[in-house]
Design a protein around this motif. Structure first.
Motif, short mmCIF file in Angstrom:
data_model
loop_
_atom_site.label_atom_id
_atom_site.label_comp_id
_atom_site.label_asym_id
_atom_site.label_seq_id
_atom_site.Cartn_x
_atom_site.Cartn_y
_atom_site.Cartn_z
N UNK A 705 26.24 -3.10 17.70
CA UNK A 705 24.87 -3.37 18.15
C UNK A 705 24.40 -4.74 17.67
N UNK A 706 24.76 -5.10 16.43
CA UNK A 706 24.37 -6.40 15.87
C UNK A 706 25.30 -7.52 16.32
N UNK A 707 26.37 -7.15 17.05
CA UNK A 707 27.34 -8.11 17.58
C UNK A 707 27.98 -8.92 16.46
N UNK A 708 28.44 -8.18 15.45
CA UNK A 708 29.15 -8.78 14.34
C UNK A 708 30.55 -8.17 14.25
N UNK A 709 31.48 -8.94 13.69
CA UNK A 709 32.85 -8.44 13.57
C UNK A 709 32.91 -7.25 12.62
N UNK A 710 32.09 -7.30 11.57
CA UNK A 710 32.07 -6.20 10.62
C UNK A 710 30.72 -6.20 9.93
N UNK A 717 20.31 -3.65 7.69
CA UNK A 717 20.39 -3.75 9.15
C UNK A 717 19.48 -4.85 9.68
N UNK A 718 18.30 -4.99 9.10
CA UNK A 718 17.32 -5.96 9.60
C UNK A 718 17.61 -7.38 9.13
N UNK A 719 18.19 -7.52 7.93
CA UNK A 719 18.59 -8.85 7.47
C UNK A 719 19.74 -9.39 8.29
N UNK A 725 14.20 -3.37 19.25
CA UNK A 725 15.02 -2.95 20.38
C UNK A 725 16.40 -2.50 19.93
N UNK A 726 16.92 -3.15 18.89
CA UNK A 726 18.22 -2.71 18.38
C UNK A 726 18.11 -1.38 17.64
N UNK A 727 16.96 -1.13 17.02
CA UNK A 727 16.73 0.19 16.44
C UNK A 727 16.72 1.24 17.54
#
Length: 766
Positions: A705-710, A717-719, A725-727
């Motif tokens: 959802x955060x579009x990160x590799x890991x 989550x917010x940092x 919207x991602x929540x």
């Protein structure tokens, strides 16, 4: 497409080349026009509006003679936006060889006569625009010959039918909106609602939770509240009254009551910082603020008179008579604040006649009627709320309120749609993307509106695939133009998504940087005119004069609003949107001035350098990323500091503290470099082992959802870029993929994977 263009007698080749380059520069919106002479490499010709033909013709002559000193040191790949010009002075030159597949340019050859043979690449140049260019080239040649020493800004090539097309036919929006002599008060928002209540007194006007309010009861309660404001708090016509409350049926009553008292309402989000609330109310000149019980704390700095909504809506038996309905269509209806580039938001003051024009158009365009049920999703401090609230209440429809805390829960939205038979709603594209799959199979939806930010082709395609029976409308319009300026029904997926045609009694004229009218296909700034323009920015005369002024076009008189938005007319009469001409952006439907965030960042203790940039994720959603350098700074501290002065939607999604922020050679912050920086410090989180299968699943889900590799098990989550919207996406996916009941508030309470997994492990599986 090949055409033979008659030119003025004895027009030199160089003059024709310069004229065509000047014409094409208008279409590509750039001063750089690459020339290719007789098949030889690209030579960039720079055409600025301040240049004269006398300055440029020697350069063109040098290019045509293939002077090595005139050639660029290296050639660049031609893109469709470059609009190159292929020149052949040899009649025997094979122009087909200069138009390989994928190249985007126009080829011209000369046969020694007063004609130019022009070939347009159809991939880049649609036939109708090629036709316009064929008419504009002789105009440009004639002007250059007649005005060799005049700046090219004076060259106006949009003449004749091409001008009439964008000036008149694309803006043929005049609509007669009559108000009966027996009901002149229907020229106001509240008057239209009162008139509808007289027509359908027993119909349900508002549903909030388990409580339903009829039109008759709504009108009566609003009249009572107007009487309270008039008699006990001295509110009079022309006043501005602040309104700060969460969405409910009481909010609608208060809003109508303020209007019924003859005042304008100033909506304030109760989640705004107290300093921002105080500024808005002071700037608006609001001596009275209506609050509900949950919003009082946000008014801690306000020094005016507070009206407690729950208390004053109680019927205490006092014999107050409702104030008489007025027909003052030029009175203010509301003042809505949007982000400002000087660090202070600006309040758009909108009159009744302006917003009533929008509401009447919406009711006609959508064919709204008492059969409709409107799900009220936009915040009432956001101008889209004016459209859905009053479109519903002026046509006899039912307005369904959704609790603010549950608005982002897709399951709740679907339940409300099914329970109440919702037929329509206004959604931001980012919100709709996360809601779309949940709405599949809804039996009552008939039309949805997307507004507030650009719509991606992928979203349109997904809508038509999943909800083919539901009409989709794209609305565009700044707050300064009464919510909506243009609209279009998106009938099928396409490569680009237009913003539509002007609505009733509104006009859009597109001008370039020199203030010249743009024809079809020419990019420029959207100047908005017509019945829906706001009166002013309240108590900000300098900023009002900067954006509202008399038309710069002699043949189009009237007052305009310079939107700062860029776009162009398409051949079908709709407008294509290109973004902003300044540092204003739309993020999740909210208008954000990046300069305002920069000012707030610089004011934080310990910050030496800081900057805000916007990025776009894989889904096409825009988000805010802040970078800062200074002493004892943390991402969490920066976010908390900004949250004390900025509205929630302007607090960056991602914050990164750098040891040294990159600067350009002249000492300015290098924003281009910031766009390329990773948004989180390098951490060896991939090797961190999850303690349970649930932790592993949640980590993978959150990272996706955060579009990160890991994602680290203890990273916030917010940092890491989480937002509302991602929540919403996370809670939906936890339910659909893991069958666990995750509430929106849980993510805020347990913001790390480790905490969230621990919380969910205590929840029973469904």
């Amino acid at each position: 497409m090949h055409t033979c263009i008659a030119l003025p007698h004895d027009a030199p080749v160089g003059t024709v080349v310069l004229a065509l380059a000047a014409v094409l520069a208008r279409y590509v919106g750039s001063s750089r026009v690459p020339l290719t002479v007789n098949g030889r490499g690209d030579v960039p010709l720079h055409i600025d509006d301040g240049h004269t033909a006398a300055m440029l013709l020697p350069i063109v002559a040098s290019i045509l003679q293939h002077d090595p000193q005139a050639m660029a040191p290296e050639t660049s790949h031609r893109r469709a936006a470059d609009g190159g010009v292929g020149i052949s002075t040899d009649p025997a030159f094979d122009r087909r060889a200069t138009l390989p597949d994928g190249e985007a340019w126009v080829h011209v050859d000369f046969d020694g006569t007063t004609t130019a043979h022009v070939t347009f690449d159809p991939v880049w140049m649609p036939a109708d625009i090629a036709h316009d260019i064929a008419e504009q080239l002789p105009i440009a040649v004639t002007w250059i010959v007649a005005h060799p020493t005049a700046p090219l800004s004076g060259l106006d090539i949009v003449q004749g039918d091409a001008r009439a097309r964008v000036r008149d036919r694309c803006n043929a929006t005049a609509a007669v909106q009559t108000v009966t002599a027996t009901a002149p008060h229907e020229q106001t928002l509240h008057g239209m609602v009162v008139a509808q209540a007289a027509r359908t007194p027993d119909a349900i006007a508002v549903i909030a939770g388990d409580h339903a309010t009829t039109y008759a009861a709504l009108a009566a309660r609003a009249g009572h509240f107007a009487a309270v404001l008039h008699n006990q708090y001295g509110v009079r016509p022309g006043d501005r009254v602040g309104l700060m409350a969460d969405r409910s049926d009481s909010l609608i009553v208060a809003l109508l009551g303020i209007l019924r008292a003859g005042a304008a309402y100033v909506p304030i989000n109760p989640r705004h910082p107290a300093e921002l609330v105080e500024y808005m109310l002071t700037n608006a000149g609001a001596d009275v603020l209506v609050v509900d019980a949950d919003s009082v704390s946000a008014a801690s700095l306000y020094r005016g008179e507070l009206v407690f909504l729950e208390l004053e809506l109680q019927d205490n038996g006092m014999p107050f008579n409702s104030p008489a309905l007025t027909d003052a269509e030029d009175a203010l209806a509301y003042v809505i604040y949007t982000s400002g580039s000087t660090g202070r938001p600006k309040g758009s003051a909108v009159e009744h006649r302006a917003i009533c024009n929008t509401i009447r158009w919406r009711n006609r365009f959508y064919d709204f009627s008492p059969r409709d049920v409107v799900l009220q999703i936009p915040s009432f401090a956001f101008d889209s709320s004016v459209a859905d609230i009053f479109s519903a209440l002026t046509c006899g429809a039912t307005l369904v309120m959704i609790d603010e805390q549950r608005r982002l829960d897709a399951r709740v939205v679907r339940t409300l749609c099914d329970t109440h038979g919702v037929t329509t709603a206004i959604l931001t594209p980012g919100y709709y993307r996360r809601l779309l799959e949940t709405l599949v199979g809804s039996p009552t939806l008939r039309v949805l509106t997307v507004a507030g930010e650009s719509v991606s082709p992928s979203l349109v395609a997904a809508h038509h695939r999943l909800l083919p029976h539901v009409a989709l409308v794209n609305e565009y319009g700044p707050t300064e133009a009464s919510v909506c300026t243009t609209a279009v029904r998106l009938e099928a997926p396409a490569e680009t998504v237009p913003i539509g045609r002007p609505i009733d009694n509104m006009q859009v004229h597109i001008v370039d940087a020199a203030g010249r009218l743009c024809g079809v296909g020419m990019p420029g700034e959207l100047l908005i005119m017509g019945a829906g323009l706001a009166r002013e920015y309240i108590n900000q005369p300098e900023r009002t004069a900067e954006h509202f002024y008399e038309s710069p076009l002699a043949d189009i008189p009237g007052r305009v609003y310079a939107s700062g938005d860029r776009g162009c007319w398409r051949a079908d009469g709709t407008i294509e949107f290109f973004g902003r001409v300044d540092r204003q952006v739309k993020v999740r439907g909210f208008r954000v001035e990046l300069d305002e965030i920069d000012i707030a960042l610089a004011a934080l203790p310990g910050v030496r350098h800081a900057a805000i940039v916007t990025k776009t994720n894989a889904d096409g959603d825009r988000y805010l990323a802040a970078f800062a350098e200074g002493n004892d700074l943390t991402a969490a501290g920066i976010r908390d500091g900004l949250a004390r002065t900025l509205p929630h939607y302007m607090v960056p999604d991602v914050v990164r503290v750098l040891a040294t922020i990159p600067l350009t050679l002249n000492g300015k912050i290098d924003r281009a470099e910031l766009l390329n920086l990773e948004e989180s410090d390098a951490q060896q989180v991939a090797a961190e082992l999850a303690a349970t299968p649930l932790e592993a699943k949640l980590r993978a889900m959150c990272a996706d959802i955060l579009q990160r590799a890991s994602l680290g098990l203890t990273e916030n989550f917010f940092d890491c870029g989480g937002n509302s919207l991602r929540v919403m996406e996370l809670t939906t996916r936890v339910w659909t993929e893991l069958r666990l009941p995750l509430n929106l508030g849980d993510v805020y309470t347990y913001p790390t994977v480790q905490q969230l997994a621990s919380h969910l492990s205590l929840e029973p599986s469904i």
